[in-house]
Motif scaffolding. Structure first.
Motif, short mmCIF file in Angstrom:
data_model
loop_
_atom_site.label_atom_id
_atom_site.label_comp_id
_atom_site.label_asym_id
_atom_site.label_seq_id
_atom_site.Cartn_x
_atom_site.Cartn_y
_atom_site.Cartn_z
N GLU A 1 0.80 -1.22 0.00
CA GLU A 1 0.00 0.00 0.00
C GLU A 1 0.85 1.29 0.00
O GLU A 1 0.30 2.38 -0.16
CB GLU A 1 -0.95 -0.01 1.19
CG GLU A 1 -1.96 -1.15 1.10
CD GLU A 1 -2.87 -1.25 2.31
OE1 GLU A 1 -2.95 -0.26 3.08
OE2 GLU A 1 -3.49 -2.30 2.49
N LEU A 2 2.15 1.15 0.16
CA LEU A 2 3.03 2.32 0.14
C LEU A 2 3.17 2.86 -1.28
O LEU A 2 3.04 2.12 -2.25
CB LEU A 2 4.41 1.95 0.68
CG LEU A 2 4.50 1.49 2.13
CD1 LEU A 2 5.91 1.01 2.44
CD2 LEU A 2 4.08 2.60 3.07
N SER A 3 3.47 4.13 -1.37
CA SER A 3 3.76 4.73 -2.68
C SER A 3 5.10 4.17 -3.18
O SER A 3 5.89 3.65 -2.38
CB SER A 3 3.86 6.25 -2.56
OG SER A 3 5.05 6.59 -1.86
N PRO A 4 5.36 4.26 -4.47
CA PRO A 4 6.66 3.79 -4.98
C PRO A 4 7.84 4.45 -4.26
O PRO A 4 8.83 3.77 -3.95
CB PRO A 4 6.62 4.19 -6.46
CG PRO A 4 5.17 4.13 -6.80
CD PRO A 4 4.47 4.65 -5.56
N ALA A 5 7.75 5.73 -3.94
CA ALA A 5 8.83 6.41 -3.23
C ALA A 5 9.00 5.83 -1.82
O ALA A 5 10.13 5.63 -1.36
CB ALA A 5 8.57 7.91 -3.16
N GLU A 6 7.89 5.57 -1.16
CA GLU A 6 7.96 4.98 0.18
C GLU A 6 8.50 3.56 0.13
O GLU A 6 9.27 3.15 1.01
CB GLU A 6 6.58 5.00 0.84
CG GLU A 6 6.08 6.39 1.19
CD GLU A 6 4.62 6.41 1.60
OE1 GLU A 6 4.30 7.21 2.50
OE2 GLU A 6 3.81 5.65 1.03
N GLN A 7 8.13 2.80 -0.89
CA GLN A 7 8.66 1.45 -1.05
C GLN A 7 10.18 1.49 -1.26
O GLN A 7 10.91 0.69 -0.68
CB GLN A 7 7.99 0.72 -2.22
CG GLN A 7 6.55 0.35 -1.95
CD GLN A 7 5.85 -0.26 -3.16
OE1 GLN A 7 6.41 -0.35 -4.24
NE2 GLN A 7 4.62 -0.69 -2.96
N SER A 8 10.64 2.44 -2.06
CA SER A 8 12.08 2.59 -2.29
C SER A 8 12.79 2.94 -0.99
O SER A 8 13.88 2.41 -0.71
CB SER A 8 12.35 3.66 -3.34
OG SER A 8 11.89 3.25 -4.60
#
Length: 64
Positions: free
Chosen positions: A12-19
């Motif tokens: 559910e995290l944004s791509p930036a948060e996943q990175s």
């Protein structure tokens, strides 16, 4: 929280948060594993361009 719950939250995290999460987890592994840290240091310090990976090639590998 279980690993399954953590994985569900990560989806559910944004791509930036996943990175950011990936970088954080990677930094933990590097800090705790002397062999991994030594290998990464060796690769970073490698001055032979024949052993380098082009960023575009790396991104293509990750896309597969």
């Amino acid at each position: 929280m279980s690993l399954t719950q953590l994985k569900q939250e990560a989806v559910e995290l944004s791509p930036a948060e996943q990175s950011e999460l990936i970088a954080f987890l990677g930094s933990i592994q590097i800090a705790e594993d002397d062999d991994l840290r030594a290998e990464l240091t060796r690769k970073i310090d490698d001055t032979n361009p024949a052993n380098w990976v082009d960023l575009d090639d790396l991104q293509k590998r990750w896309a597969n």
